[in-house]
Design a protein around this motif. Structure first.
Motif, short mmCIF file in Angstrom:
data_model
loop_
_atom_site.label_atom_id
_atom_site.label_comp_id
_atom_site.label_asym_id
_atom_site.label_seq_id
_atom_site.Cartn_x
_atom_site.Cartn_y
_atom_site.Cartn_z
N ARG A 137 15.31 17.64 44.31
CA ARG A 137 16.58 17.49 43.60
C ARG A 137 16.62 18.35 42.34
N ARG A 138 15.54 18.30 41.57
CA ARG A 138 15.49 19.10 40.34
C ARG A 138 15.57 20.59 40.64
N GLU A 177 19.22 21.34 41.63
CA GLU A 177 20.14 21.30 40.49
C GLU A 177 19.94 22.48 39.56
N ASP A 197 12.40 13.89 44.12
CA ASP A 197 12.85 14.26 42.77
C ASP A 197 12.61 15.74 42.50
#
Length: 222
Positions: free
Chosen positions: A22-23, A26, A19
């Motif tokens: 991914r963060r 992004e 996560d």
């Protein structure tokens, strides 16, 4: 000497590594769409957006937590006009007399000149001041430390917050900028740091065809 007081740090999120990756990915993708815009719309921007972004900027780390910054938000058309005239006067001197050939060559790909109509068109200007000293709650005046570093971090967070909110901005640094103290009635211990132009990009806005350096050009891992 005052003894430090501590509170539990319970705001940290324990995220799974996937996560976190991914963060980070992004957020990078979002921030890589940020561009410095020079053609602005005069479309109104809700003041609440600016206030929220300023509170983000105010949360930045600073030397001894003295928070050596002050933000003046300008929306008044007459004041924006004064700032444009003063800035263009300094910019005329820069482009015609002060700027060395090397600096002019570096600016050439950006297509900039002394004319700054965006200073009147954009709904907001944010003048950022760096404070040489601060007044404590008990009335004492103390010297600020790491002022440029602290204000630079806060400014970066403000630019990031504005972009995340869906606005465009432009960092404008006419030199010298002491006219901002006069026009905005700021005290001499406040040094103009940067003028941020904020709003929506004009429908016909264009940006220079430039690129950013790659990771291996800007970072080393040892």
């Amino acid at each position: 000497m005052t003894q430090p007081q501590y509170i539990p740090f319970d705001a940290h999120q324990n995220l799974a590594e996937e996560d976190m990756i991914r963060r980070a990915f992004e957020f990078r993708q979002e921030m890589q769409t940020r561009r410095s815009v020079r053609q602005f719309s005069d479309r109104a921007v809700p003041r609440e957006i600016i206030e929220e972004c300023l509170q983000t900027a105010g949360s930045a780390p600073s030397g001894a937590n003295l928070q050596p910054w002050h933000f003046v938000v300008i929306s008044d058309s007459a004041v924006k006009r004064q700032i444009r005239l003063a800035a263009e006067q300094e910019e005329h001197e820069f482009y015609t007399r002060r700027a060395p050939p090397e600096w002019m060559a570096a600016l050439a790909p950006l297509g900039t000149d002394e004319h700054k109509p965006f200073l009147e068109i954009a709904p907001y200007l944010i003048a950022i001041f760096a404070l040489n000293n601060s007044q404590l709650e008990d009335g004492r005046t103390v010297k600020n430390y790491y002022v440029s570093e602290s204000v630079g971090i806060s400014t970066g967070m403000l630019i990031t917050a504005l972009h995340h909110a869906g606005l465009a901005c432009l960092t404008h640094t006419p030199s010298p900028m002491k006219f901002l103290n006069r026009i905005l009635n700021r005290p001499p211990n406040e040094r103009p740091y940067l003028l941020l132009v904020v709003g929506y990009p004009a429908p016909e806005a264009v940006v220079p065809d430039i690129s950013k350096k790659s990771l291996d050009q800007i970072a080393s891992f040892v």
